[in-house]
Design an enzyme around this catalytic site. Structure first.
Site, PDB file in Angstrom:
ATOM      1  CG  ASP A  31      40.792 -11.770  45.948  1.00  0.00           C
ATOM      2  OD1 ASP A  31      40.682 -10.326  45.718  1.00  0.00           O
ATOM      3  OD2 ASP A  31      42.425 -11.946  44.762  1.00  0.00           O
ATOM      4  N   GLY A  65      44.244   1.632  43.285  1.00  0.00           N
ATOM      5  CA  GLY A  65      44.866   0.567  41.960  1.00  0.00           C
ATOM      6  C   GLY A  65      43.169  -0.346  42.317  1.00  0.00           C
ATOM      7  CG  HIS A 125      35.215  -5.063  45.877  1.00  0.00           C
ATOM      8  ND1 HIS A 125      35.778  -4.158  45.029  1.00  0.00           N
ATOM      9  CD2 HIS A 125      36.700  -4.876  46.259  1.00  0.00           C
ATOM     10  CE1 HIS A 125      36.704  -3.886  44.494  1.00  0.00           C
ATOM     11  NE2 HIS A 125      37.436  -4.264  44.937  1.00  0.00           N
TER      12      HIS A 125
END
Ligand code: AMP
Ligand code: ZN
Length: 112
Positions: free
Chosen positions: A30, A93, A100
């Protein structure tokens, strides 16, 4: 899918720090880590926006993703444990509408 960041990563149009790839799945770090280890595991095909749309026909893929996550957790040294998060929808959010799974490891705080 056009204009999907993760589809562009799969196609190599946006760079990523890849940690795993097979025919169905890709995993990469990430870009804004929320934990000492933060890897995203995604199906390469844009089949679903989120886990909200999962049906029985996705069972094999989801099972495979969890196997990949377990293997990656071992490889990344997460012997102490890890957390898997999938955000589904605006209240969670979710920002990228391509299914994913966040693999979070290292010392983690309490769940929100
Ligand atoms: P979510 O909020 O569950 O939709 O998670 C989307 C995640 O994608 C966030 O944690 C972002 O930091 C991450 N992200 C967005 N763009 C990229 C990128 N180009 N490479 C890696 N991770 C990204
Ligand atoms: Zn996509």
């Amino acid at each position: 899918m056009d204009n999907c960041i993760f589809c562009k990563i799969v196609k190599g149009e946006i760079p990523c720090k890849k940690v795993y790839e097979d025919e169905q799945v890709m995993a990469f770090y990430d870009v804004a880590p929320a934990a000492p280890v933060h890897v995203l595991v995604i199906p390469k095909e844009h089949i679903l926006e989120s886990a909200r749309a999962v049906t029985a026909e996705h069972a094999a893929l989801i099972g495979h993703i969890y196997q990949v996550i377990a293997k990656l957790a071992d490889e990344l040294g997460l012997e102490g444990g890890y957390r898997v998060v999938t955000n589904a929808g605006p209240d969670a959010g979710q920002t990228v509408l391509h299914l994913h799974f966040h693999l979070l490891g290292g010392k983690l705080g309490p769940m929100a």
